[in-house]
Design a protein around this motif. Structure first.
Motif, PDB file in Angstrom:
ATOM      1  N   ASN A 191       0.935  -1.160  -0.189  1.00  8.95           N
ATOM      2  CA  ASN A 191       0.013   0.120  -0.114  1.00  8.95           C
ATOM      3  C   ASN A 191       1.017   1.389   0.047  1.00  8.95           C
ATOM      4  O   ASN A 191       0.558   2.080   0.776  1.00  8.95           O
ATOM      5  N   ASN A 236      -9.276   0.203  -5.060  1.00  6.61           N
ATOM      6  CA  ASN A 236     -10.490   0.592  -4.330  1.00  6.61           C
ATOM      7  C   ASN A 236      -9.898   1.416  -3.058  1.00  6.61           C
ATOM      8  O   ASN A 236      -8.947   1.070  -2.381  1.00  6.61           O
ATOM      9  N   GLN A 237     -10.573   2.518  -2.489  1.00  9.03           N
ATOM     10  CA  GLN A 237     -10.409   2.916  -1.106  1.00  9.03           C
ATOM     11  C   GLN A 237     -11.064   1.948  -0.032  1.00  9.03           C
ATOM     12  O   GLN A 237     -11.538   1.032  -0.399  1.00  9.03           O
ATOM     13  N   ARG A 238     -10.138   2.223   0.972  1.00  9.42           N
ATOM     14  CA  ARG A 238     -10.700   1.208   2.279  1.00  9.42           C
ATOM     15  C   ARG A 238     -12.233   1.429   2.519  1.00  9.42           C
ATOM     16  O   ARG A 238     -12.495   2.626   2.547  1.00  9.42           O
ATOM     17  N   PRO A 273      -4.557   2.160  -1.378  1.00 11.61           N
ATOM     18  CA  PRO A 273      -5.948   2.154  -1.515  1.00 11.61           C
ATOM     19  C   PRO A 273      -6.330   3.702  -2.263  1.00 11.61           C
ATOM     20  O   PRO A 273      -5.639   4.808  -1.771  1.00 11.61           O
ATOM     21  N   GLY A 274      -6.990   3.608  -3.429  1.00 10.23           N
ATOM     22  CA  GLY A 274      -7.700   4.707  -4.025  1.00 10.23           C
ATOM     23  C   GLY A 274      -6.354   5.113  -4.991  1.00 10.23           C
ATOM     24  O   GLY A 274      -6.516   6.203  -5.743  1.00 10.23           O
ATOM     25  N   ASP A 305       0.806   6.157  -4.469  1.00  7.48           N
ATOM     26  CA  ASP A 305      -0.291   6.478  -4.893  1.00  7.48           C
ATOM     27  C   ASP A 305      -0.400   6.290  -6.278  1.00  7.48           C
ATOM     28  O   ASP A 305      -1.645   6.066  -7.063  1.00  7.48           O
ATOM     29  N   GLN A 347     -15.165   2.072   4.667  1.00 10.57           N
ATOM     30  CA  GLN A 347     -15.404   3.394   5.815  1.00 10.57           C
ATOM     31  C   GLN A 347     -15.770   2.266   6.841  1.00 10.57           C
ATOM     32  O   GLN A 347     -16.419   1.339   6.865  1.00 10.57           O
TER      33      GLN A 347
END
Ligand SMILES: [Zn+2]
Length: 233
Positions: free
Chosen positions: A109, A227-229, A140-141, A112, A231
Motif C-alpha cells: 500500500n 478501491n478506497q478502504r 488504496p485509492g 499512490d 469506511q
C-alpha cells in the motif's frame, strides 16, 4: 493529420508537429514529445498528478525524461524513478531495480501512482505475478497508469521470450529483440476481475487525441485503480 482541427501540444503548447519514423505529424517541434508522451502527460494531468497541496508517492518505471521532469517539478510528489539500467540516465537519480525480484523492497500500500509505458513486455516471468505485486504496493485509492504494445483482443497473451535462445527468435516471435511477451485479451480480463480493483482504458476521445496530434484510436492507456478502504462504522 486533420486539417479541420487545430492541434496543440499539451506539454508545451506548441502547435507545430513533424513526421517521425514514418508516422505523420507526431513529433512536437518545440518539446520533441511523441504521441505516447503527450497522451501520458494529459492523463497524468487529468488524474491530478500536477496538483499541489497533498503529499503523494509515485513510482515511475523507465521514466521518460520529458515526463519525469514535469513530475519532479511538483514538490508535493515523492517521486521515485527506477530502471535496471541506471547508467543510461544522466539527468536524474534512479533506483536500480530488476523486476520482478526487486518488487519486494516496497511495502504494501505504498504508492499512490505507478507509472510505466512499454515496460511490462520487457519483464521476464508471468505478467499475472507482476500485476499481483503492483496491486500489493499500490495504496488504496491509488492508480497504476500504463501502456503496453496492444493488447491484441483477438489473441491470448504469449510469454516466455526470456527462455528463447536468441534475440532473433524473440524478434520473430514478439516483434522486438528484447520483448519477452505479447499481450492479449486475458490481460484485460485479469485487470477487470481482480478483487478490490477497477479497470478502464483511458477515457480520452478521438477528438481529444487528434487535438494533441495523436492518431484516432491509437496509444490506448490502461488505468488500474485500487478501491478506497471501506469506511469503518
Ligand atoms: Zn510540445
Amino acid at each position: 493529420m486533420n486539417q479541420d482541427i487545430k492541434t496543440k501540444c499539451p506539454i508545451c503548447e506548441g502547435e507545430t508537429f513533424v513526421d517521425f519514423n514514418g508516422r505523420i505529424n507526431v513529433k512536437c517541434v518545440s518539446c520533441s514529445s511523441l504521441e505516447r508522451h503527450r497522451i501520458a502527460f494529459q492523463i497524468y494531468k487529468n488524474e491530478g498528478l500536477f496538483e499541489e497541496g497533498r503529499r503523494r508517492y509515485v513510482l515511475h518505471l523507465a521514466p521518460e525524461r520529458i515526463l519525469s521532469e514535469k513530475l519532479m517539478a511538483n514538490r508535493d510528489l515523492s517521486y521515485f524513478g527506477s530502471d535496471p539500467r541506471t547508467e543510461s540516465y544522466n539527468w536524474m537519480r534512479l533506483l536500480k531495480l530488476y523486476l520482478p525480484n526487486d518488487f519486494k523492497i516496497f511495502d504494501d500500500n505504498y504508492f499512490d501512482f505507478i507509472l510505466h509505458n512499454h515496460v511490462m513486455e520487457h519483464i521476464p516471468g508471468s505478467y499475472i505475478d507482476h500485476l499481483h505485486e503492483f496491486q500489493r504496493i499500490l495504496a488504496p485509492g491509488g492508480a497504476m497508469i500504463f501502456s503496453i504494445p496492444g493488447p491484441s483482443m483477438s489473441k491470448l497473451t504469449e510469454e516466455g521470450g526470456e527462455h528463447l535462445s536468441s534475440p532473433e527468435e524473440r524478434l520473430a516471435k514478439f516483434g522486438q529483440v528484447d520483448h519477452f511477451k505479447q499481450f492479449g485479451r486475458d490481460l484485460v480480463d485479469f485487470l477487470e476481475a481482480s478483487d478490490g480493483m477497477r479497470f478502464q482504458f483511458d477515457q480520452l476521445t478521438d477528438i481529444e487525441r487528434v487535438r494533441m496530434s495523436i492518431p484516432k484510436g491509437s496509444n490506448r492507456f490502461l488505468i488500474w485503480r485500487k478501491n478506497q478502504r471501506r469506511q469503518e462504522n
